[in-house]
Design a protein around this motif. Structure first.
Motif, mmCIF file in Angstrom:
data_model
loop_
_atom_site.group_PDB
_atom_site.id
_atom_site.type_symbol
_atom_site.label_atom_id
_atom_site.label_comp_id
_atom_site.label_asym_id
_atom_site.label_seq_id
_atom_site.Cartn_x
_atom_site.Cartn_y
_atom_site.Cartn_z
ATOM 1 N N GLN A 136 5.102 4.952 0.706
ATOM 2 C CA GLN A 136 4.674 3.500 0.946
ATOM 3 C C GLN A 136 4.138 3.601 2.443
ATOM 4 O OE1 GLN A 136 7.681 0.359 0.273
ATOM 5 N NE2 GLN A 136 6.207 -1.188 0.797
ATOM 6 N N VAL A 137 3.222 2.866 2.562
ATOM 7 C CA VAL A 137 2.728 2.870 3.757
ATOM 8 C C VAL A 137 3.241 1.918 4.626
ATOM 9 C CG1 VAL A 137 0.110 2.513 5.006
ATOM 10 C CG2 VAL A 137 0.522 3.793 2.850
ATOM 11 N N ALA B 52 0.580 5.844 -0.071
ATOM 12 C CA ALA B 52 -0.331 7.258 0.257
ATOM 13 C C ALA B 52 0.155 7.986 -0.982
ATOM 14 C CB ALA B 52 -0.175 7.602 1.522
ATOM 15 N N TYR C 80 1.030 -1.180 -0.086
ATOM 16 C CA TYR C 80 0.255 0.025 0.252
ATOM 17 C C TYR C 80 0.943 1.421 0.097
ATOM 18 C CZ TYR C 80 -3.968 -3.199 0.678
ATOM 19 O OH TYR C 80 -4.539 -4.213 0.491
ATOM 20 N N ASP D 108 2.317 1.316 8.083
ATOM 21 C CA ASP D 108 1.513 1.073 9.452
ATOM 22 C C ASP D 108 0.263 -0.031 9.086
ATOM 23 O OD1 ASP D 108 -0.136 2.711 7.839
ATOM 24 O OD2 ASP D 108 -0.966 3.827 9.576
#
Length: 64
Positions: A54-55, A41, A39, A57
């Motif tokens: 890049q996410v 953002a 994922y 969390d």
């Protein structure tokens, strides 16, 4: 630089190496090597340029 979060892969990719799109669960890229979802953002600068981060969390598949 993006890194595949699949533990058995971990390949590094430049933005030009990946295709960022939405498969209905948010923006992501599929690792070109193993196909894992990673994922990202989307951010827009004051100048109107679009960047992706890049996410980190969201836990990798199978981890909680």
């Amino acid at each position: 630089m993006f890194t595949c979060r699949n533990q058995s892969c971990g390949a590094d990719w430049a933005l030009s190496d990946v295709d960022i799109h939405n498969e209905g669960q948010g923006l992501l890229f599929r690792c070109p090597m193993c196909g894992a979802r990673n994922y990202v953002a989307r951010h827009e600068t004051k100048e109107g340029d679009v960047t992706y981060e890049q996410v980190q969390d969201i836990p990798p598949h199978g981890k909680r």
